[in-house]
Design an enzyme around this catalytic site. Sequence first.
Site, PDB file in Angstrom:
ATOM      1  CE  LYS A  50      -2.925  -2.559   3.114  1.00 18.12           C
ATOM      2  NZ  LYS A  50      -3.034  -2.831   4.549  1.00 18.12           N
ATOM      3  N   GLY A  51       2.133   1.082   0.319  1.00 16.36           N
ATOM      4  CA  GLY A  51       3.013   2.225   0.578  1.00 16.36           C
ATOM      5  C   GLY A  51       3.092   3.230  -0.548  1.00 16.36           C
ATOM      6  CG  ASP A 107       6.895   2.448  -0.132  1.00 19.07           C
ATOM      7  OD1 ASP A 107       7.709   1.638  -0.624  1.00 19.07           O
ATOM      8  OD2 ASP A 107       6.228   2.190   0.890  1.00 19.07           O
ATOM      9  CG  ASP A 110      15.080  -0.491   3.944  1.00 16.44           C
ATOM     10  OD1 ASP A 110      15.903   0.374   4.267  1.00 16.44           O
ATOM     11  OD2 ASP A 110      14.659  -1.341   4.745  1.00 16.44           O
ATOM     12  CE  LYS A 138      14.834   4.060   5.348  1.00 18.41           C
ATOM     13  NZ  LYS A 138      14.367   3.069   6.356  1.00 18.41           N
ATOM     14  CB  VAL A 160      10.738   8.067   6.931  1.00 17.25           C
ATOM     15  CG1 VAL A 160      12.069   8.720   7.285  1.00 17.25           C
ATOM     16  CG2 VAL A 160      10.882   7.210   5.687  1.00 17.25           C
ATOM     17  CG  ASP A 166       3.089   0.851   7.038  1.00 19.47           C
ATOM     18  OD1 ASP A 166       3.906   0.733   6.096  1.00 19.47           O
ATOM     19  OD2 ASP A 166       2.810  -0.086   7.810  1.00 19.47           O
TER      20      ASP A 166
HETATM   21  P1  IMP Z   1      13.116  -3.688   1.018  1.00 23.01           P
HETATM   22  O1  IMP Z   1      12.721  -5.009   0.466  1.00 23.01           O
HETATM   23  O2  IMP Z   1      13.948  -3.840   2.270  1.00 23.01           O
HETATM   24  O3  IMP Z   1      13.765  -2.743   0.033  1.00 23.01           O
HETATM   25  O4  IMP Z   1      11.791  -3.084   1.604  1.00 23.01           O
HETATM   26  C1  IMP Z   1      11.063  -2.132   1.025  1.00 23.01           C
HETATM   27  C2  IMP Z   1       9.776  -2.001   1.791  1.00 23.01           C
HETATM   28  O5  IMP Z   1      10.001  -1.917   3.205  1.00 23.01           O
HETATM   29  C3  IMP Z   1       9.113  -0.707   1.410  1.00 23.01           C
HETATM   30  O6  IMP Z   1       8.263  -0.883   0.315  1.00 23.01           O
HETATM   31  C4  IMP Z   1       8.382  -0.333   2.683  1.00 23.01           C
HETATM   32  O7  IMP Z   1       7.109  -0.934   2.699  1.00 23.01           O
HETATM   33  C5  IMP Z   1       9.223  -0.908   3.790  1.00 23.01           C
HETATM   34  N1  IMP Z   1      10.111   0.122   4.391  1.00 23.01           N
HETATM   35  C6  IMP Z   1      11.450   0.185   4.310  1.00 23.01           C
HETATM   36  N2  IMP Z   1      11.932   1.266   4.966  1.00 23.01           N
HETATM   37  C7  IMP Z   1      10.850   1.907   5.454  1.00 23.01           C
HETATM   38  C8  IMP Z   1      10.674   3.113   6.226  1.00 23.01           C
HETATM   39  O8  IMP Z   1      11.616   3.844   6.592  1.00 23.01           O
HETATM   40  N3  IMP Z   1       9.396   3.444   6.549  1.00 23.01           N
HETATM   41  C9  IMP Z   1       8.319   2.707   6.170  1.00 23.01           C
HETATM   42  N4  IMP Z   1       8.429   1.579   5.445  1.00 23.01           N
HETATM   43  C10 IMP Z   1       9.683   1.175   5.098  1.00 23.01           C
HETATM   44 MG    MG Z   2       5.211  -1.032   4.284  1.00 23.99          MG
END
Ligand code: IMP
Ligand code: MG
Length: 188
Positions: A50-51, A107, A110, A138, A160, A166
């Site tokens: 949903k982000g 969104d 990470d 990030k 954040v 969220d």
């Molecule tokens: P990744 O697979 O670690 O890149 O995760 C990405 C997902 O983690 C994003 O789509 C977000 O839903 C969540 N996420 C990562 N960092 C944050 C943050 O700082 N705030 C909120 N959601 C985050």
């Molecule tokens: Mg999320």
Amino acid sequence: MGVDWYGDLDEAVGEVLLDSDTIQRRVRELGAEITRDYRGKTPHLIGILKGASIFHADLVRAINLGVSIDFIAVGSYGGSTKTSGEVRILKDLDESLAGRDVLLVEDILDTGLTLHYLLQNLESRGPKSLRVVALLNKPSRREIQVAADYIGFDIPDHFVVGYGLDFNQRYRNLPNISILKLGGAQKP
Ligand code: IMP
Ligand code: MG
């Protein structure tokens, strides 16, 4: 009456990292860049629920081309909120990607595990092109080599919330993006 979400807002939501005006300005710039890059095409913008829903809604309106939209929802396996790297599709796309110019709207990038999985999955569906636009990035958190083609803002390693992002499904409706202030143990 629903849950009172606002009573503890001041306590949980800390410093504003990106205010609404700054976000809106950058979204318009991204829209203009995408409009230039996709001239003569009709990009298919897939929002990751949903982000990315709020960003997606603003971004499509900043693109001066015919676009189509779709949504996909993903989650990671395991009870932990920490990304495990194993991603599953909770709601799949409605439409085929064959022959389309696909732009995946995320969104935040990470660790990169979610995007890495999704790119492989979507690539196998035969799009004509496949690119990624992420509002936030990030870089210091990356665990797997994956990059977005368009990035709104590089940010430091803070958790954040706001503008779709969220914490435990809360704070998505905040117009600013702010740093979460809860104790470290509760953060994903
Ligand atoms: P990744 O697979 O670690 O890149 O995760 C990405 C997902 O983690 C994003 O789509 C977000 O839903 C969540 N996420 C990562 N960092 C944050 C943050 O700082 N705030 C909120 N959601 C985050
Ligand atoms: Mg999320």
